[in-house]
Design a protein around this motif. Sequence first.
Motif, PDB file in Angstrom:
ATOM      1  N   TYR A   1      10.734   0.570  -1.141  1.00 55.05           N
ATOM      2  CA  TYR A   1       9.705  -0.322  -0.613  1.00 55.05           C
ATOM      3  C   TYR A   1       9.652  -1.668  -1.325  1.00 55.05           C
ATOM      4  O   TYR A   1       8.999  -2.592  -0.832  1.00 55.05           O
ATOM      5  N   GLN A   2      10.293  -1.789  -2.467  1.00 51.78           N
ATOM      6  CA  GLN A   2      10.144  -3.001  -3.263  1.00 51.78           C
ATOM      7  C   GLN A   2      10.609  -4.259  -2.520  1.00 51.78           C
ATOM      8  O   GLN A   2       9.962  -5.302  -2.602  1.00 51.78           O
ATOM      9  N   GLU A   3      11.687  -4.167  -1.787  1.00 50.92           N
ATOM     10  CA  GLU A   3      12.168  -5.316  -1.023  1.00 50.92           C
ATOM     11  C   GLU A   3      11.137  -5.705   0.042  1.00 50.92           C
ATOM     12  O   GLU A   3      10.846  -6.886   0.256  1.00 50.92           O
ATOM     13  N   LYS A   4      10.540  -4.726   0.673  1.00 50.38           N
ATOM     14  CA  LYS A   4       9.550  -4.983   1.713  1.00 50.38           C
ATOM     15  C   LYS A   4       8.251  -5.534   1.125  1.00 50.38           C
ATOM     16  O   LYS A   4       7.598  -6.385   1.729  1.00 50.38           O
ATOM     17  N   VAL A   5       7.892  -5.067  -0.051  1.00 49.01           N
ATOM     18  CA  VAL A   5       6.734  -5.615  -0.756  1.00 49.01           C
ATOM     19  C   VAL A   5       6.997  -7.093  -1.049  1.00 49.01           C
ATOM     20  O   VAL A   5       6.094  -7.934  -0.900  1.00 49.01           O
ATOM     21  N   ALA A   6       8.223  -7.424  -1.416  1.00 50.51           N
ATOM     22  CA  ALA A   6       8.592  -8.823  -1.674  1.00 50.51           C
ATOM     23  C   ALA A   6       8.476  -9.660  -0.399  1.00 50.51           C
ATOM     24  O   ALA A   6       8.052 -10.823  -0.452  1.00 50.51           O
TER      25      ALA A   6
ATOM     26  N   GLY B   1       7.704   6.523  -8.838  1.00 46.03           N
ATOM     27  CA  GLY B   1       9.064   6.471  -9.370  1.00 46.03           C
ATOM     28  C   GLY B   1      10.100   5.997  -8.381  1.00 46.03           C
ATOM     29  O   GLY B   1       9.959   4.959  -7.763  1.00 46.03           O
ATOM     30  N   ARG B   2      11.135   6.792  -8.222  1.00 39.23           N
ATOM     31  CA  ARG B   2      12.241   6.431  -7.341  1.00 39.23           C
ATOM     32  C   ARG B   2      11.822   6.399  -5.879  1.00 39.23           C
ATOM     33  O   ARG B   2      12.434   5.707  -5.075  1.00 39.23           O
ATOM     34  N   ASP B   3      10.777   7.127  -5.518  1.00 42.52           N
ATOM     35  CA  ASP B   3      10.296   7.106  -4.134  1.00 42.52           C
ATOM     36  C   ASP B   3       9.740   5.735  -3.751  1.00 42.52           C
ATOM     37  O   ASP B   3       9.722   5.376  -2.583  1.00 42.52           O
ATOM     38  N   ALA B   4       9.256   4.980  -4.741  1.00 44.63           N
ATOM     39  CA  ALA B   4       8.703   3.651  -4.472  1.00 44.63           C
ATOM     40  C   ALA B   4       9.798   2.600  -4.355  1.00 44.63           C
ATOM     41  O   ALA B   4       9.585   1.544  -3.771  1.00 44.63           O
ATOM     42  N   GLN B   5      10.956   2.872  -4.911  1.00 47.09           N
ATOM     43  CA  GLN B   5      12.052   1.900  -4.944  1.00 47.09           C
ATOM     44  C   GLN B   5      12.425   1.324  -3.570  1.00 47.09           C
ATOM     45  O   GLN B   5      12.586   0.110  -3.458  1.00 47.09           O
TER      46      GLN B   5
ATOM     47  N   SER C   1       0.827  -1.208   0.000  1.00 45.16           N
ATOM     48  CA  SER C   1       0.000   0.000   0.000  1.00 45.16           C
ATOM     49  C   SER C   1       0.865   1.262   0.000  1.00 45.16           C
ATOM     50  O   SER C   1       0.603   2.213  -0.754  1.00 45.16           O
ATOM     51  N   THR C   2       1.889   1.254   0.829  1.00 47.42           N
ATOM     52  CA  THR C   2       2.789   2.412   0.896  1.00 47.42           C
ATOM     53  C   THR C   2       3.500   2.622  -0.435  1.00 47.42           C
ATOM     54  O   THR C   2       3.605   3.748  -0.922  1.00 47.42           O
ATOM     55  N   ALA C   3       3.980   1.534  -1.027  1.00 44.12           N
ATOM     56  CA  ALA C   3       4.691   1.631  -2.307  1.00 44.12           C
ATOM     57  C   ALA C   3       3.765   2.139  -3.411  1.00 44.12           C
ATOM     58  O   ALA C   3       4.196   2.894  -4.284  1.00 44.12           O
ATOM     59  N   SER C   4       2.492   1.752  -3.355  1.00 43.05           N
ATOM     60  CA  SER C   4       1.566   2.172  -4.414  1.00 43.05           C
ATOM     61  C   SER C   4       1.275   3.668  -4.369  1.00 43.05           C
ATOM     62  O   SER C   4       0.907   4.254  -5.388  1.00 43.05           O
TER      63      SER C   4
END
Length: 157
Positions: A113-118, A107-111, A100-103
Amino acid sequence: MGRILKRVSQVAWGELSDSRGSARGIPPLLSTMAWGSHDSASLALDELSDRVCALGFVVSEATPHVVPFLTELAGEPAVPRRVEILELLASIHSVRQWESTASTASGRDAQPYQEKVAWEAESRRAVSAGREVYQRLLDDPTPGVAEAAHRLVSAVE
Protein backbone atom coordinates in the motif's frame (compact mmCIF):
# COMPACT_ATOMS: atom_id res chain seq x y z
CA MET A 1 -3.62 21.92 -26.88
CA GLY A 2 -4.26 25.67 -27.00
CA ARG A 3 -3.96 28.43 -24.44
CA ILE A 4 -4.96 26.17 -21.59
CA LEU A 5 -3.75 22.60 -21.11
CA LYS A 6 -0.62 23.35 -23.13
CA ARG A 7 1.49 21.19 -20.79
CA VAL A 8 -0.70 18.07 -21.09
CA SER A 9 1.57 16.61 -23.76
CA GLN A 10 4.55 16.85 -21.39
CA VAL A 11 3.13 14.12 -19.15
CA ALA A 12 3.97 10.51 -20.04
CA TRP A 13 0.35 9.39 -19.72
CA GLY A 14 1.02 5.99 -21.28
CA GLU A 15 3.41 5.19 -18.42
CA LEU A 16 0.83 6.03 -15.75
CA SER A 17 -2.15 4.02 -14.60
CA ASP A 18 -5.62 5.05 -13.59
CA SER A 19 -8.56 3.01 -12.31
CA ARG A 20 -9.14 1.56 -15.79
CA GLY A 21 -5.54 0.70 -16.67
CA SER A 22 -3.44 2.99 -18.84
CA ALA A 23 -3.94 6.72 -18.29
CA ARG A 24 -3.41 7.30 -22.03
CA GLY A 25 -7.08 8.29 -22.38
CA ILE A 26 -6.89 11.21 -19.96
CA PRO A 27 -5.71 14.00 -22.33
CA PRO A 28 -8.76 13.71 -24.63
CA LEU A 29 -11.02 13.89 -21.57
CA LEU A 30 -9.31 17.04 -20.35
CA SER A 31 -9.55 18.53 -23.84
CA THR A 32 -13.27 17.78 -24.03
CA MET A 33 -13.75 19.33 -20.61
CA ALA A 34 -12.01 22.48 -21.82
CA TRP A 35 -13.52 22.92 -25.26
CA GLY A 36 -16.47 20.57 -25.57
CA SER A 37 -20.15 21.37 -25.29
CA HIS A 38 -21.70 21.39 -21.84
CA ASP A 39 -23.04 17.86 -22.39
CA SER A 40 -19.78 16.42 -23.72
CA ALA A 41 -17.79 18.19 -20.98
CA SER A 42 -20.15 16.68 -18.44
CA LEU A 43 -19.59 13.16 -19.76
CA ALA A 44 -15.82 13.71 -19.91
CA LEU A 45 -15.72 14.98 -16.33
CA ASP A 46 -17.74 12.00 -15.13
CA GLU A 47 -15.36 9.58 -16.84
CA LEU A 48 -12.27 11.42 -15.64
CA SER A 49 -13.62 11.40 -12.08
CA ASP A 50 -14.05 7.64 -12.27
CA ARG A 51 -10.52 7.25 -13.54
CA VAL A 52 -8.68 9.45 -11.03
CA CYS A 53 -10.92 9.33 -7.95
CA ALA A 54 -12.88 6.12 -8.33
CA LEU A 55 -16.03 5.93 -6.23
CA GLY A 56 -15.10 9.36 -4.90
CA PHE A 57 -12.43 8.00 -2.56
CA VAL A 58 -9.79 5.94 -4.40
CA VAL A 59 -7.02 7.81 -6.21
CA SER A 60 -4.76 6.35 -8.87
CA GLU A 61 -1.17 6.83 -9.96
CA ALA A 62 -2.34 9.39 -12.55
CA THR A 63 -4.28 11.51 -10.05
CA PRO A 64 -1.50 13.87 -8.92
CA HIS A 65 -0.62 14.46 -12.57
CA VAL A 66 -4.22 15.37 -13.44
CA VAL A 67 -4.77 17.77 -10.55
CA PRO A 68 -2.85 20.76 -12.00
CA PHE A 69 -4.93 20.52 -15.17
CA LEU A 70 -8.16 20.34 -13.17
CA THR A 71 -7.05 23.42 -11.26
CA GLU A 72 -6.29 25.18 -14.53
CA LEU A 73 -9.72 24.28 -15.91
CA ALA A 74 -11.47 25.43 -12.74
CA GLY A 75 -9.83 28.83 -13.13
CA GLU A 76 -11.06 29.36 -16.70
CA PRO A 77 -14.46 31.11 -16.84
CA ALA A 78 -15.42 29.58 -20.21
CA VAL A 79 -14.99 26.00 -18.98
CA PRO A 80 -18.27 24.24 -18.17
CA ARG A 81 -18.82 22.31 -14.93
CA ARG A 82 -16.34 24.31 -12.86
CA VAL A 83 -18.33 23.70 -9.68
CA GLU A 84 -18.03 19.95 -10.23
CA ILE A 85 -14.33 20.28 -11.05
CA LEU A 86 -13.78 22.09 -7.74
CA GLU A 87 -15.80 19.41 -5.97
CA LEU A 88 -13.64 16.71 -7.57
CA LEU A 89 -10.52 18.54 -6.37
CA ALA A 90 -11.98 18.67 -2.85
CA SER A 91 -12.71 14.94 -2.99
CA ILE A 92 -9.17 14.19 -4.16
CA HIS A 93 -7.77 16.33 -1.34
CA SER A 94 -9.81 14.51 1.31
CA VAL A 95 -9.03 10.95 0.17
CA ARG A 96 -7.32 8.74 2.73
CA GLN A 97 -8.47 5.30 1.53
CA TRP A 98 -5.03 3.78 0.93
CA GLU A 99 -3.62 5.42 4.05
CA SER A 100 -6.45 3.97 6.11
CA THR A 101 -6.03 0.52 4.58
CA ALA A 102 -2.26 0.58 5.14
CA SER A 103 -2.71 1.61 8.77
CA THR A 104 -4.79 -1.49 9.49
CA ALA A 105 -2.22 -3.78 7.87
CA SER A 106 0.94 -4.66 9.72
CA GLY A 107 4.52 -5.24 8.68
CA ARG A 108 4.94 -6.74 5.25
CA ASP A 109 1.17 -6.68 4.68
CA ALA A 110 1.31 -2.87 4.66
CA GLN A 111 4.14 -2.75 2.12
CA PRO A 112 1.97 -3.08 -1.03
CA TYR A 113 0.00 0.00 0.00
CA GLN A 114 2.93 2.37 0.45
CA GLU A 115 3.05 3.40 -3.21
CA LYS A 116 -0.69 4.09 -3.16
CA VAL A 117 -0.39 6.06 0.08
CA ALA A 118 2.23 8.16 -1.74
CA TRP A 119 -0.26 8.79 -4.59
CA GLU A 120 -2.71 10.17 -2.03
CA ALA A 121 -0.09 12.43 -0.46
CA GLU A 122 1.11 13.68 -3.86
CA SER A 123 -2.49 14.31 -4.88
CA ARG A 124 -3.16 16.36 -1.72
CA ARG A 125 -0.01 18.41 -2.32
CA ALA A 126 -1.05 19.01 -5.93
CA VAL A 127 -4.51 20.20 -4.85
CA SER A 128 -2.98 22.46 -2.18
CA ALA A 129 -0.63 23.94 -4.79
CA GLY A 130 -3.68 25.43 -6.55
CA ARG A 131 -4.60 27.57 -3.54
CA GLU A 132 -4.06 30.85 -5.43
CA VAL A 133 -6.52 29.82 -8.13
CA TYR A 134 -9.13 28.80 -5.56
CA GLN A 135 -8.64 32.10 -3.70
CA ARG A 136 -9.25 34.01 -6.93
CA LEU A 137 -12.46 32.04 -7.48
CA LEU A 138 -13.90 33.21 -4.16
CA ASP A 139 -15.21 36.26 -6.05
CA ASP A 140 -16.34 34.40 -9.18
CA PRO A 141 -19.82 35.46 -10.30
CA THR A 142 -20.73 32.06 -11.81
CA PRO A 143 -23.42 30.40 -9.67
CA GLY A 144 -21.90 27.91 -7.25
CA VAL A 145 -18.25 28.54 -8.12
CA ALA A 146 -17.49 30.87 -5.20
CA GLU A 147 -19.15 28.48 -2.74
CA ALA A 148 -17.25 25.47 -4.08
CA ALA A 149 -14.01 27.48 -4.03
CA HIS A 150 -14.68 28.49 -0.44
CA ARG A 151 -15.10 24.85 0.60
CA LEU A 152 -11.88 23.94 -1.20
CA VAL A 153 -9.91 26.85 0.27
CA SER A 154 -11.09 25.81 3.74
CA ALA A 155 -10.00 22.24 3.07
CA VAL A 156 -6.48 23.11 1.90
CA GLU A 157 -5.69 25.56 4.71
